[in-house]
Design a protein around this motif. Structure first.
Motif, PDB file in Angstrom:
ATOM      1  N   ASN A  14       0.825  -1.212   0.000  1.00  0.00           N
ATOM      2  CA  ASN A  14       0.000   0.000   0.000  1.00  0.00           C
ATOM      3  C   ASN A  14       0.860   1.264   0.000  1.00  0.00           C
ATOM      4  O   ASN A  14       0.544   2.253  -0.668  1.00  0.00           O
ATOM      5  CB  ASN A  14      -0.945   0.001   1.192  1.00  0.00           C
ATOM      6  N   ARG A  15       1.959   1.246   0.762  1.00  0.00           N
ATOM      7  CA  ARG A  15       2.882   2.389   0.768  1.00  0.00           C
ATOM      8  C   ARG A  15       3.437   2.620  -0.636  1.00  0.00           C
ATOM      9  O   ARG A  15       3.466   3.750  -1.131  1.00  0.00           O
ATOM     10  CB  ARG A  15       4.037   2.135   1.744  1.00  0.00           C
ATOM     11  N   ARG A  16       3.872   1.536  -1.253  1.00  0.00           N
ATOM     12  CA  ARG A  16       4.439   1.654  -2.595  1.00  0.00           C
ATOM     13  C   ARG A  16       3.394   2.196  -3.570  1.00  0.00           C
ATOM     14  O   ARG A  16       3.683   3.085  -4.388  1.00  0.00           O
ATOM     15  CB  ARG A  16       4.932   0.294  -3.055  1.00  0.00           C
ATOM     16  N   LEU A  17       2.171   1.673  -3.475  1.00  0.00           N
ATOM     17  CA  LEU A  17       1.099   2.081  -4.371  1.00  0.00           C
ATOM     18  C   LEU A  17       0.811   3.573  -4.242  1.00  0.00           C
ATOM     19  O   LEU A  17       0.717   4.302  -5.240  1.00  0.00           O
ATOM     20  CB  LEU A  17      -0.154   1.263  -4.042  1.00  0.00           C
ATOM     21  N   ILE A  18       0.700   4.046  -3.025  1.00  0.00           N
ATOM     22  CA  ILE A  18       0.363   5.452  -2.787  1.00  0.00           C
ATOM     23  C   ILE A  18       1.517   6.367  -3.168  1.00  0.00           C
ATOM     24  O   ILE A  18       1.327   7.399  -3.821  1.00  0.00           O
ATOM     25  CB  ILE A  18      -0.046   5.648  -1.315  1.00  0.00           C
ATOM     26  N   LEU A  19       2.729   6.009  -2.788  1.00  0.00           N
ATOM     27  CA  LEU A  19       3.879   6.862  -3.101  1.00  0.00           C
ATOM     28  C   LEU A  19       4.094   6.978  -4.611  1.00  0.00           C
ATOM     29  O   LEU A  19       4.386   8.062  -5.127  1.00  0.00           O
ATOM     30  CB  LEU A  19       5.140   6.319  -2.434  1.00  0.00           C
ATOM     31  N   ASN A  20       3.953   5.886  -5.329  1.00  0.00           N
ATOM     32  CA  ASN A  20       4.162   5.951  -6.776  1.00  0.00           C
ATOM     33  C   ASN A  20       3.031   6.689  -7.476  1.00  0.00           C
ATOM     34  O   ASN A  20       3.257   7.344  -8.499  1.00  0.00           O
ATOM     35  CB  ASN A  20       4.343   4.548  -7.352  1.00  0.00           C
ATOM     36  N   LEU A  21       1.813   6.613  -6.939  1.00  0.00           N
ATOM     37  CA  LEU A  21       0.720   7.414  -7.479  1.00  0.00           C
ATOM     38  C   LEU A  21       1.021   8.900  -7.317  1.00  0.00           C
ATOM     39  O   LEU A  21       0.871   9.688  -8.261  1.00  0.00           O
ATOM     40  CB  LEU A  21      -0.589   7.058  -6.760  1.00  0.00           C
ATOM     41  N   ALA A  42     -10.045   3.730   4.987  1.00  0.00           N
ATOM     42  CA  ALA A  42      -9.323   3.435   6.229  1.00  0.00           C
ATOM     43  C   ALA A  42      -7.874   3.040   5.942  1.00  0.00           C
ATOM     44  O   ALA A  42      -6.950   3.463   6.643  1.00  0.00           O
ATOM     45  CB  ALA A  42     -10.034   2.321   6.993  1.00  0.00           C
ATOM     46  N   ALA A  43      -7.674   2.226   4.896  1.00  0.00           N
ATOM     47  CA  ALA A  43      -6.310   1.801   4.540  1.00  0.00           C
ATOM     48  C   ALA A  43      -5.482   2.993   4.078  1.00  0.00           C
ATOM     49  O   ALA A  43      -4.305   3.122   4.433  1.00  0.00           O
ATOM     50  CB  ALA A  43      -6.361   0.725   3.456  1.00  0.00           C
ATOM     51  N   VAL A  44      -6.091   3.886   3.297  1.00  0.00           N
ATOM     52  CA  VAL A  44      -5.387   5.073   2.847  1.00  0.00           C
ATOM     53  C   VAL A  44      -5.003   5.945   4.030  1.00  0.00           C
ATOM     54  O   VAL A  44      -3.856   6.421   4.138  1.00  0.00           O
ATOM     55  CB  VAL A  44      -6.252   5.879   1.846  1.00  0.00           C
ATOM     56  N   THR A  45      -5.945   6.160   4.947  1.00  0.00           N
ATOM     57  CA  THR A  45      -5.667   6.988   6.128  1.00  0.00           C
ATOM     58  C   THR A  45      -4.538   6.399   6.956  1.00  0.00           C
ATOM     59  O   THR A  45      -3.649   7.119   7.430  1.00  0.00           O
ATOM     60  CB  THR A  45      -6.936   7.124   6.990  1.00  0.00           C
ATOM     61  N   PHE A  46      -4.540   5.090   7.109  1.00  0.00           N
ATOM     62  CA  PHE A  46      -3.510   4.422   7.915  1.00  0.00           C
ATOM     63  C   PHE A  46      -2.126   4.656   7.320  1.00  0.00           C
ATOM     64  O   PHE A  46      -1.180   5.046   8.016  1.00  0.00           O
ATOM     65  CB  PHE A  46      -3.821   2.925   7.974  1.00  0.00           C
ATOM     66  N   VAL A  47      -1.989   4.435   5.999  1.00  0.00           N
ATOM     67  CA  VAL A  47      -0.696   4.581   5.352  1.00  0.00           C
ATOM     68  C   VAL A  47      -0.272   6.047   5.312  1.00  0.00           C
ATOM     69  O   VAL A  47       0.884   6.382   5.611  1.00  0.00           O
ATOM     70  CB  VAL A  47      -0.729   3.998   3.925  1.00  0.00           C
ATOM     71  N   VAL A  48      -1.189   6.941   4.950  1.00  0.00           N
ATOM     72  CA  VAL A  48      -0.860   8.360   4.853  1.00  0.00           C
ATOM     73  C   VAL A  48      -0.426   8.907   6.203  1.00  0.00           C
ATOM     74  O   VAL A  48       0.533   9.689   6.295  1.00  0.00           O
ATOM     75  CB  VAL A  48      -2.053   9.154   4.281  1.00  0.00           C
ATOM     76  N   THR A  49      -1.100   8.496   7.275  1.00  0.00           N
ATOM     77  CA  THR A  49      -0.721   8.959   8.613  1.00  0.00           C
ATOM     78  C   THR A  49       0.701   8.532   8.949  1.00  0.00           C
ATOM     79  O   THR A  49       1.501   9.326   9.470  1.00  0.00           O
ATOM     80  CB  THR A  49      -1.694   8.416   9.672  1.00  0.00           C
ATOM     81  N   ASP A  50       1.029   7.288   8.643  1.00  0.00           N
ATOM     82  CA  ASP A  50       2.400   6.807   8.870  1.00  0.00           C
ATOM     83  C   ASP A  50       3.415   7.645   8.098  1.00  0.00           C
ATOM     84  O   ASP A  50       4.455   8.062   8.629  1.00  0.00           O
ATOM     85  CB  ASP A  50       2.521   5.342   8.435  1.00  0.00           C
ATOM     86  N   LEU A  51       3.125   7.894   6.828  1.00  0.00           N
ATOM     87  CA  LEU A  51       4.064   8.618   5.981  1.00  0.00           C
ATOM     88  C   LEU A  51       4.178  10.089   6.379  1.00  0.00           C
ATOM     89  O   LEU A  51       5.242  10.697   6.244  1.00  0.00           O
ATOM     90  CB  LEU A  51       3.647   8.489   4.522  1.00  0.00           C
ATOM     91  N   LEU A  52       3.097  10.673   6.873  1.00  0.00           N
ATOM     92  CA  LEU A  52       3.165  12.043   7.400  1.00  0.00           C
ATOM     93  C   LEU A  52       4.061  12.095   8.626  1.00  0.00           C
ATOM     94  O   LEU A  52       4.881  13.003   8.791  1.00  0.00           O
ATOM     95  CB  LEU A  52       1.764  12.553   7.737  1.00  0.00           C
TER      96      LEU A  52
END
Length: 392
Positions: A14-21, A42-52
């Motif tokens: 999911n991290r890879r998917l969001i970062l490359n998008l 929920a999955a997007v929020t979880f990953v984005v929060t981590d990356l923030l």
């Protein structure tokens, strides 16, 4: 334990998917990320929060004019991390400090007293220290990694063979990591150039990219779905060591008549210089100028080089089928005197419609390619662990 592993893998995907998008499209909202990727909110929020929290992403200003709750755009915090790229050459190292987009912040070329692995590692470490001292970067930005681009066969951070440096089984990434105490990646210089083109350069919006390098040697790396193809032993892409004429000049690899003995940039300049009886001080720029004013010797040699390389590119395209070929290296100086006959020959020898050949004119593409070796770990969780030679 299996569930934990599955959760960790899913999170990495999911991290890879969001970062490359975000790398491809720029700033978009969480809702847009969910819509494009198919991930749950929920999955997007979880990953984005981590990356923030890791300072890898940043939030922008809410869009104006939207009814109700205004969406907040999310983007990659390219300035939040620093990487160093080191392009090794005979007698010198091209060095660059960049942000995560491989945008140069500080560049320099440093001399190397000799080509031994020890001297090279020490010169690299000194260059990293100087780059950081000279930086003008946002406070809090930290060095995340270093990439080393080496002309040779590289496997898991080890230079298995470099004819140019006379290296065999040199763990150059580990040697530098021990001196600087940050993660270090190493790869062939053309592979690094190809990676930079696919991440942030002329191949950014293509899935299959060929990267043709015509400099001290000739090689053609390929990126497929975001990953550089290395081959079984890390030796993929060595087009310059294809035999052009078995009775030709001796190559650095020990064989005769390799393509690069005829058409690498130094070989072309030397052949023209010898044919014209010119001094050793003449350069590729002099040869280009001669071609521009109609020197038949220069024009014929560049045409022969374009046709010869284009023929081998035809075979490459019949096997790989790239969407675009990005040209780099010192021979880019020759422009269409070299590339037009290359395109014509490619058209004759490719089975299908040939891809465009697009020269990259940027002077710093090679050092930025080395920096991309470190940058890619954020965008590709599948990078082989062995490429990380040290951790700070």
């Amino acid at each position: 334990m299996k569930l934990k592993g599955d959760q960790q893998t899913s999170r990495a995907i999911n991290r890879r998917l969001i970062l490359n998008l975000l790398r491809r499209e720029g700033a978009i909202s969480r809702a847009e990320i969910a819509g494009v990727t198919g991930l749950s909110p929920a999955a997007v929020t979880f990953v984005v929060t981590d990356l923030l929290n890791e300072n890898i992403l940043v939030e922008g200003e809410a869009s104006l004019g939207a009814p109700g709750r205004r969406p907040i755009p999310i983007d990659i915090n390219y300035a939040g991390r620093l990487v160093v790229g080191l392009k090794l050459m005979v007698g010198a190292i091209d060095c660059v400090l960049t942000d995560l987009a491989t945008t140069p912040l500080v560049s320099r070329r440093v001399a190397v007293p000799d080509q031994s692995p020890q001297s090279t590692a020490q010169a690299c470490a000194a260059a990293v220290k100087q780059l950081l001292a000279d930086r003008d970067a946002p406070s809090g930005a930290q060095l995340s990694g270093i990439g080393i681009a080496v002309p040779g066969v590289i496997d898991n951070g080890v230079c298995r063979l470099s004819h140019r440096f006379n290296w065999t089984d040199v763990p150059i990434a580990a040697m530098l990591a021990e001196l600087v105490n940050v993660p270090v990646w190493a790869d062939d210089d053309t592979n690094a150039f190809a990676l930079a083109q696919q991440l942030f350069g002329l191949g950014r919006h293509h899935r299959t990219v060929g990267a043709l390098a015509i400099g001290a040697g000739i090689s053609c790396a390929v990126v497929i779905d975001g990953s550089v193809h290395h081959g079984a032993s890390g030796a993929a892409g060595k087009m310059g060591h294809s035999i052009y004429d078995p009775n030709g000049p001796l190559c650095e690899c020990g064989r005769r008549g390799c393509l690069q003995t005829f058409f690498s940039e130094p070989a072309l300049v030397k052949r023209w210089r010898d044919a014209k009886g010119l001094s050793a001080e003449v350069t590729r720029h002099d040869m280009h100028e001669a071609a521009r004013v109609g020197d038949e010797t220069a024009l014929n040699m560049l045409r022969e080089a374009g046709e010869g390389i284009g023929r081998f590119l035809g075979g490459f395209c019949n096997i790989i089928d790239p969407e675009v070929i990005v040209g780099g290296g010192e021979a880019v100086t020759f422009g269409d005197y070299l590339f037009e006959p290359m395109r014509e020959a490619l058209g004759r020898h490719a089975m299908w419609a040939p891809p465009p050949i697009t020269p990259d004119w940027a002077d710093d593409s090679w050092a930025r390619g080395a920096a991309a070796l470190a940058t890619q770990r954020l965008f590709d969780f599948e990078s082989r662990p062995g490429e990380i030679a040290g951790v700070g």
